[in-house]
Design a protein around this motif. Structure first.
Motif, PDB file in Angstrom:
ATOM      1  N   TRP A   1       0.785  -1.226  -0.036  1.00 33.33           N
ATOM      2  CA  TRP A   1      -0.163  -0.025   0.008  1.00 33.33           C
ATOM      3  C   TRP A   1       1.048   1.400   0.079  1.00 33.33           C
ATOM      4  O   TRP A   1       0.734   2.118  -0.693  1.00 33.33           O
ATOM      5  N   VAL A   2       1.896   1.304   0.779  1.00 35.51           N
ATOM      6  CA  VAL A   2       2.717   2.401   0.951  1.00 35.51           C
ATOM      7  C   VAL A   2       3.516   2.478  -0.415  1.00 35.51           C
ATOM      8  O   VAL A   2       3.455   4.003  -0.979  1.00 35.51           O
ATOM      9  N   THR A   3       3.950   1.764  -0.985  1.00 38.50           N
ATOM     10  CA  THR A   3       4.696   1.681  -2.459  1.00 38.50           C
ATOM     11  C   THR A   3       3.707   2.238  -3.237  1.00 38.50           C
ATOM     12  O   THR A   3       4.206   2.869  -4.182  1.00 38.50           O
ATOM     13  N   GLY A   4       2.399   1.594  -3.494  1.00 37.77           N
ATOM     14  CA  GLY A   4       1.448   2.025  -4.392  1.00 37.77           C
ATOM     15  C   GLY A   4       1.080   3.432  -4.299  1.00 37.77           C
ATOM     16  O   GLY A   4       0.902   4.286  -5.241  1.00 37.77           O
ATOM     17  N   ILE A   5       0.934   3.818  -3.262  1.00 35.57           N
ATOM     18  CA  ILE A   5       0.392   5.325  -2.915  1.00 35.57           C
ATOM     19  C   ILE A   5       1.733   6.004  -3.355  1.00 35.57           C
ATOM     20  O   ILE A   5       1.414   7.280  -3.995  1.00 35.57           O
ATOM     21  N   GLY A   6       2.871   5.794  -3.087  1.00 37.22           N
ATOM     22  CA  GLY A   6       4.003   6.549  -3.279  1.00 37.22           C
ATOM     23  C   GLY A   6       4.202   6.737  -4.838  1.00 37.22           C
ATOM     24  O   GLY A   6       4.411   7.729  -5.385  1.00 37.22           O
ATOM     25  N   LEU A   7       4.113   5.779  -5.642  1.00 40.93           N
ATOM     26  CA  LEU A   7       4.159   5.463  -7.200  1.00 40.93           C
ATOM     27  C   LEU A   7       2.721   6.575  -7.618  1.00 40.93           C
ATOM     28  O   LEU A   7       3.061   7.143  -8.610  1.00 40.93           O
TER      29      LEU A   7
ATOM     30  N   ILE B   1       1.216  13.214  -9.649  1.00 44.05           N
ATOM     31  CA  ILE B   1       1.422  14.681  -9.108  1.00 44.05           C
ATOM     32  C   ILE B   1       2.751  15.205  -9.429  1.00 44.05           C
ATOM     33  O   ILE B   1       2.592  16.128  -9.827  1.00 44.05           O
ATOM     34  N   ALA B   2       3.731  14.484  -8.817  1.00 46.40           N
ATOM     35  CA  ALA B   2       5.091  14.850  -9.002  1.00 46.40           C
ATOM     36  C   ALA B   2       5.322  15.129 -10.549  1.00 46.40           C
ATOM     37  O   ALA B   2       6.037  16.169 -10.885  1.00 46.40           O
ATOM     38  N   MET B   3       5.207  14.113 -11.390  1.00 45.74           N
ATOM     39  CA  MET B   3       5.639  14.177 -12.805  1.00 45.74           C
ATOM     40  C   MET B   3       4.848  15.079 -13.611  1.00 45.74           C
ATOM     41  O   MET B   3       5.435  15.975 -14.244  1.00 45.74           O
ATOM     42  N   PRO B   4       3.469  15.279 -13.321  1.00 43.62           N
ATOM     43  CA  PRO B   4       3.017  16.596 -14.111  1.00 43.62           C
ATOM     44  C   PRO B   4       3.482  17.866 -13.648  1.00 43.62           C
ATOM     45  O   PRO B   4       3.447  18.757 -14.570  1.00 43.62           O
ATOM     46  N   LEU B   5       3.779  18.113 -12.589  1.00 47.25           N
ATOM     47  CA  LEU B   5       4.327  19.091 -11.760  1.00 47.25           C
ATOM     48  C   LEU B   5       5.732  19.557 -12.489  1.00 47.25           C
ATOM     49  O   LEU B   5       6.241  20.686 -12.973  1.00 47.25           O
ATOM     50  N   LYS B   6       6.316  18.424 -12.796  1.00 45.76           N
ATOM     51  CA  LYS B   6       7.832  18.737 -13.523  1.00 45.76           C
ATOM     52  C   LYS B   6       7.511  19.195 -15.001  1.00 45.76           C
ATOM     53  O   LYS B   6       8.238  20.126 -15.550  1.00 45.76           O
ATOM     54  N   TYR B   7       6.817  18.451 -15.700  1.00 43.26           N
ATOM     55  CA  TYR B   7       6.664  18.659 -17.201  1.00 43.26           C
ATOM     56  C   TYR B   7       5.662  19.548 -17.550  1.00 43.26           C
ATOM     57  O   TYR B   7       5.983  19.997 -18.708  1.00 43.26           O
ATOM     58  N   PHE B   8       4.582  19.741 -16.854  1.00 51.85           N
ATOM     59  CA  PHE B   8       3.710  20.794 -17.088  1.00 51.85           C
ATOM     60  C   PHE B   8       4.068  22.199 -16.899  1.00 51.85           C
ATOM     61  O   PHE B   8       3.541  23.189 -17.269  1.00 51.85           O
TER      62      PHE B   8
ATOM     63  N   PRO C   1      10.755  20.587 -10.696  1.00 51.75           N
ATOM     64  CA  PRO C   1      11.442  19.388 -10.930  1.00 51.75           C
ATOM     65  C   PRO C   1      11.707  18.800  -9.380  1.00 51.75           C
ATOM     66  O   PRO C   1      11.568  17.593  -9.176  1.00 51.75           O
ATOM     67  N   ARG C   2      11.608  19.564  -8.316  1.00 51.29           N
ATOM     68  CA  ARG C   2      11.610  19.295  -6.951  1.00 51.29           C
ATOM     69  C   ARG C   2      10.919  17.887  -6.496  1.00 51.29           C
ATOM     70  O   ARG C   2      11.196  17.216  -5.799  1.00 51.29           O
ATOM     71  N   PRO C   3       9.598  18.278  -6.808  1.00 50.53           N
ATOM     72  CA  PRO C   3       8.782  17.040  -6.356  1.00 50.53           C
ATOM     73  C   PRO C   3       9.074  15.698  -6.744  1.00 50.53           C
ATOM     74  O   PRO C   3       8.939  14.629  -6.137  1.00 50.53           O
ATOM     75  N   VAL C   4       9.524  15.703  -8.049  1.00 56.71           N
ATOM     76  CA  VAL C   4       9.914  14.444  -8.810  1.00 56.71           C
ATOM     77  C   VAL C   4      11.091  13.954  -7.886  1.00 56.71           C
ATOM     78  O   VAL C   4      11.423  12.584  -7.523  1.00 56.71           O
ATOM     79  N   ALA C   5      12.123  14.629  -7.724  1.00 56.78           N
ATOM     80  CA  ALA C   5      13.190  14.226  -7.028  1.00 56.78           C
ATOM     81  C   ALA C   5      13.121  13.894  -5.606  1.00 56.78           C
ATOM     82  O   ALA C   5      13.401  12.566  -5.162  1.00 56.78           O
TER      83      ALA C   5
ATOM     84  N   MET D   1      11.979   8.882  -2.311  1.00 52.74           N
ATOM     85  CA  MET D   1      11.154   7.853  -1.277  1.00 52.74           C
ATOM     86  C   MET D   1      10.430   6.890  -1.911  1.00 52.74           C
ATOM     87  O   MET D   1      10.403   5.722  -1.157  1.00 52.74           O
ATOM     88  N   HIS D   2      10.099   6.972  -3.068  1.00 51.95           N
ATOM     89  CA  HIS D   2       9.389   5.641  -3.596  1.00 51.95           C
ATOM     90  C   HIS D   2      10.478   4.679  -3.974  1.00 51.95           C
ATOM     91  O   HIS D   2      10.355   3.367  -3.573  1.00 51.95           O
ATOM     92  N   GLY D   3      11.829   4.944  -4.313  1.00 49.31           N
ATOM     93  CA  GLY D   3      12.912   3.969  -4.376  1.00 49.31           C
ATOM     94  C   GLY D   3      13.149   3.445  -3.260  1.00 49.31           C
ATOM     95  O   GLY D   3      13.317   2.099  -3.043  1.00 49.31           O
ATOM     96  N   PHE D   4      13.245   4.156  -1.852  1.00 53.56           N
ATOM     97  CA  PHE D   4      13.328   3.438  -0.626  1.00 53.56           C
ATOM     98  C   PHE D   4      12.190   2.535  -0.188  1.00 53.56           C
ATOM     99  O   PHE D   4      12.358   1.633   0.340  1.00 53.56           O
ATOM    100  N   LEU D   5      10.992   2.919  -0.840  1.00 54.80           N
ATOM    101  CA  LEU D   5       9.561   2.384  -0.052  1.00 54.80           C
ATOM    102  C   LEU D   5       9.735   0.901  -1.169  1.00 54.80           C
ATOM    103  O   LEU D   5       9.287  -0.010  -0.664  1.00 54.80           O
TER     104      LEU D   5
END
Length: 107
Positions: free
Chosen positions: A15-21, A27-34, A38-42, A47-51
């Motif tokens: 669940w935690v991994t799924g929510i993080g992804l 959310i993070a990728m649209p913020l970066k590309y639109f 870029p900070r939210p993706v970083a 965090m998703h990598g660790f999770l």
């Protein structure tokens, strides 16, 4: 560690991994590309990598306790990399482990 404990840990990790992804992809990728932010993706990506590493460990422990076939474990591990798939896998794994059946096989 019992199967019940390994299952609980796996469910939390899924669940935690799924929510993080979902946060990363929707959310993070649209913020970066639109919006050029870029900070939210970083942050969320890290965090998703660790999770996801915790998800790998929990999945492998459960796979060992339940004596899954290696291919079954790999498929469940891949579910942590596809948005929404970890939730689907978690429901299937939970149901089948509680029933004492094979995870992906017909057993």
């Amino acid at each position: 560690m019992s199967i019940a404990t390994a299952l609980r840990n796996y469910r939390v990790a899924a669940w935690v991994t799924g929510i993080g992804l979902l946060v990363l992809v929707f959310i993070a990728m649209p913020l970066k590309y639109f919006f050029g932010e870029p900070r939210p993706v970083a942050l969320v990506g890290m965090m998703h990598g660790f999770l996801y590493m915790a998800y790998i460990v929990c999945t492998l422990i459960l796979a060992e306790r339940c004596r899954w076939r290696p291919l079954d474990a790999v498929v469940i591990l891949l579910a942590g990399t596809i948005p929404i798939a970890s939730f689907v896998a978690e429901r299937q794994v939970t149901r089948r482990v509680r029933e004492g059946r094979a995870v992906l096989g017909s057993g």
